[in-house]
Motif scaffolding. Structure first.
Motif, PDB file in Angstrom:
ATOM      1  N   HIS A 178       0.850  -1.193   0.000  1.00 15.86           N
ATOM      2  CA  HIS A 178       0.000   0.000   0.000  1.00 15.86           C
ATOM      3  C   HIS A 178       0.885   1.243   0.000  1.00 15.86           C
ATOM      4  O   HIS A 178       1.906   1.288   0.703  1.00 15.86           O
ATOM      5  N   GLY A 179       0.507   2.254  -0.757  1.00 12.80           N
ATOM      6  CA  GLY A 179       1.218   3.521  -0.777  1.00 12.80           C
ATOM      7  C   GLY A 179       0.332   4.646  -0.269  1.00 12.80           C
ATOM      8  O   GLY A 179      -0.759   4.862  -0.807  1.00 12.80           O
ATOM      9  N   TRP A 180       0.796   5.342   0.775  1.00 16.13           N
ATOM     10  CA  TRP A 180       0.033   6.443   1.367  1.00 16.13           C
ATOM     11  C   TRP A 180       0.850   7.731   1.350  1.00 16.13           C
ATOM     12  O   TRP A 180       2.090   7.699   1.411  1.00 16.13           O
ATOM     13  N   VAL A 181       0.146   8.857   1.302  1.00 14.81           N
ATOM     14  CA  VAL A 181       0.748  10.169   1.570  1.00 14.81           C
ATOM     15  C   VAL A 181      -0.167  10.905   2.538  1.00 14.81           C
ATOM     16  O   VAL A 181      -1.354  11.094   2.252  1.00 14.81           O
ATOM     17  N   TYR A 182       0.385  11.282   3.663  1.00 19.84           N
ATOM     18  CA  TYR A 182      -0.370  11.936   4.734  1.00 19.84           C
ATOM     19  C   TYR A 182      -0.221  13.446   4.641  1.00 19.84           C
ATOM     20  O   TYR A 182       0.894  13.971   4.547  1.00 19.84           O
ATOM     21  N   SER A 183      -1.353  14.152   4.656  1.00 18.20           N
ATOM     22  CA  SER A 183      -1.344  15.613   4.636  1.00 18.20           C
ATOM     23  C   SER A 183      -1.378  16.139   6.063  1.00 18.20           C
ATOM     24  O   SER A 183      -2.382  15.981   6.775  1.00 18.20           O
ATOM     25  N   ILE A 184      -0.305  16.742   6.487  1.00 11.24           N
ATOM     26  CA  ILE A 184      -0.212  17.244   7.861  1.00 11.24           C
ATOM     27  C   ILE A 184      -1.236  18.341   8.127  1.00 11.24           C
ATOM     28  O   ILE A 184      -1.841  18.398   9.205  1.00 11.24           O
ATOM     29  N   SER A 185      -1.479  19.192   7.147  1.00 10.07           N
ATOM     30  CA  SER A 185      -2.351  20.353   7.370  1.00 10.07           C
ATOM     31  C   SER A 185      -3.837  20.012   7.364  1.00 10.07           C
ATOM     32  O   SER A 185      -4.635  20.687   8.014  1.00 10.07           O
ATOM     33  N   THR A 186      -4.225  18.963   6.636  1.00 13.41           N
ATOM     34  CA  THR A 186      -5.653  18.638   6.525  1.00 13.41           C
ATOM     35  C   THR A 186      -6.045  17.354   7.246  1.00 13.41           C
ATOM     36  O   THR A 186      -7.228  17.102   7.465  1.00 13.41           O
ATOM     37  N   GLY A 187      -5.059  16.518   7.580  1.00 12.85           N
ATOM     38  CA  GLY A 187      -5.360  15.236   8.217  1.00 12.85           C
ATOM     39  C   GLY A 187      -5.811  14.177   7.227  1.00 12.85           C
ATOM     40  O   GLY A 187      -6.178  13.071   7.625  1.00 12.85           O
ATOM     41  N   ASP A 188      -5.761  14.495   5.941  1.00 12.94           N
ATOM     42  CA  ASP A 188      -6.180  13.539   4.917  1.00 12.94           C
ATOM     43  C   ASP A 188      -5.043  12.570   4.595  1.00 12.94           C
ATOM     44  O   ASP A 188      -3.875  12.843   4.877  1.00 12.94           O
ATOM     45  N   VAL A 189      -5.399  11.447   4.009  1.00 11.09           N
ATOM     46  CA  VAL A 189      -4.425  10.491   3.498  1.00 11.09           C
ATOM     47  C   VAL A 189      -4.795  10.169   2.057  1.00 11.09           C
ATOM     48  O   VAL A 189      -5.946   9.837   1.758  1.00 11.09           O
ATOM     49  N   TRP A 190      -3.820  10.297   1.163  1.00 12.03           N
ATOM     50  CA  TRP A 190      -4.008   9.913  -0.225  1.00 12.03           C
ATOM     51  C   TRP A 190      -3.417   8.518  -0.412  1.00 12.03           C
ATOM     52  O   TRP A 190      -2.285   8.255  -0.017  1.00 12.03           O
ATOM     53  N   VAL A 191      -4.185   7.635  -1.007  1.00  9.91           N
ATOM     54  CA  VAL A 191      -3.772   6.247  -1.185  1.00  9.91           C
ATOM     55  C   VAL A 191      -3.523   5.971  -2.657  1.00  9.91           C
ATOM     56  O   VAL A 191      -4.297   6.400  -3.525  1.00  9.91           O
ATOM     57  N   TYR A 192      -2.458   5.243  -2.939  1.00 11.33           N
ATOM     58  CA  TYR A 192      -2.131   4.943  -4.327  1.00 11.33           C
ATOM     59  C   TYR A 192      -3.032   3.842  -4.870  1.00 11.33           C
ATOM     60  O   TYR A 192      -3.154   2.770  -4.282  1.00 11.33           O
ATOM     61  N   ASP A 193      -3.673   4.138  -5.990  1.00  8.48           N
ATOM     62  CA  ASP A 193      -4.540   3.198  -6.679  1.00  8.48           C
ATOM     63  C   ASP A 193      -3.694   2.525  -7.765  1.00  8.48           C
ATOM     64  O   ASP A 193      -3.355   3.146  -8.771  1.00  8.48           O
ATOM     65  N   PHE A 194      -3.346   1.258  -7.551  1.00  9.16           N
ATOM     66  CA  PHE A 194      -2.471   0.548  -8.482  1.00  9.16           C
ATOM     67  C   PHE A 194      -3.128   0.349  -9.848  1.00  9.16           C
ATOM     68  O   PHE A 194      -2.431   0.269 -10.864  1.00  9.16           O
ATOM     69  N   GLU A 195      -4.436   0.262  -9.879  1.00  3.62           N
ATOM     70  CA  GLU A 195      -5.132   0.046 -11.143  1.00  3.62           C
ATOM     71  C   GLU A 195      -5.106   1.283 -12.018  1.00  3.62           C
ATOM     72  O   GLU A 195      -4.846   1.211 -13.224  1.00  3.62           O
ATOM     73  N   PHE A 196      -5.366   2.449 -11.419  1.00  2.00           N
ATOM     74  CA  PHE A 196      -5.443   3.691 -12.186  1.00  2.00           C
ATOM     75  C   PHE A 196      -4.164   4.528 -12.098  1.00  2.00           C
ATOM     76  O   PHE A 196      -4.071   5.595 -12.689  1.00  2.00           O
TER      77      PHE A 196
END
Length: 215
Positions: free
Chosen positions: A179-197
């Motif tokens: 799984h690949g994640w990127v955490y946004s410190i300012s918003t608390g969001d996490v973006w996850v890498y979609d291997f298909e797209f």
């Protein structure tokens, strides 16, 4: 230091007793849900981010959440990955980058760490990312460029994971997911890498159920 000591005393008198059964069990064995590879940055707290208890995450931290290709640097990172896979049989590996990462800035501007030889050598692992950004993302500036660098670095480190024999073996057996994640410190969001797209999507986005892991 006084704050840290007071924090420990509070843990010992208030927290430990309430979770004594958990700690008793953990004193004998561990069965973590995931290997969580993230940056050493003090603003990133894996257990706070995932709301997990002790024993649920096997955590590897280093500057820039790097995964050296197998054989390049046989150090602590490689040993941690090998132990998590070969001994603990952890079923998931998460590589989590974050916004405002100084290591990613150094990837874009290596001259900034010229006087930090150890950091310079470590950051050199991501030379491919620097070249990728210079050749394919010339239109991006400022924070957008830094975020894209962070995302591409996570993808790059996922590729490095596959070079590790202990990971490759479990991938072949379909006993581990990446799984690949990127955490946004300012918003608390996490973006996850979609291997298909081949793109990052918000973890709280309604499209999350279609996101696929790499196995």
């Amino acid at each position: 230091m006084e704050k840290l000591v007071k924090g420990f005393l509070k843990f010992r008198t208030e927290v430990f007793g309430k979770k004594k059964e958990l700690f008793t069990r953990l004193s004998e064995t561990q069965a973590p849900r995931a290997l969580f590879i993230t940056c050493s940055n003090s603003r990133v707290d894996p257990t706070l981010l995932t709301q997990t208890d002790p024993g649920e995450l096997f955590i590897l931290r280093n500057a820039g959440n790097m995964v050296p290709p197998y054989g390049l640097m046989q150090g602590g990172s490689t040993a941690t990955i090998e132990y998590a896979m070969a001994v603990l049989k952890v079923p998931h590996i998460i590589i989590c980058g974050h916004t405002d990462c100084s290591v990613m800035r150094a990837v874009l501007h290596p001259k900034d760490v010229h006087d930090l030889p150890a950091v310079k050598e470590w950051v050199g692992q991501a030379e491919t990312i620097r070249r990728l950004m210079n050749e394919h993302y010339t239109d991006l500036k400022g924070n957008d460029r830094l975020i894209k660098t962070t995302q591409e670095n996570v993808r790059y480190q996922l590729d490095h994971l596959r070079t590790h024999p202990s990971v490759a073996l479990l991938l072949r057996k379909k006993k581990v997911d990446l799984h690949g994640w990127v955490y946004s410190i300012s918003t608390g969001d996490v973006w996850v890498y979609d291997f298909e797209f081949e793109q990052f999507t918000s973890l709280v986005d309604e499209t999350y159920p279609r996101l696929k892991t790499s196995s």
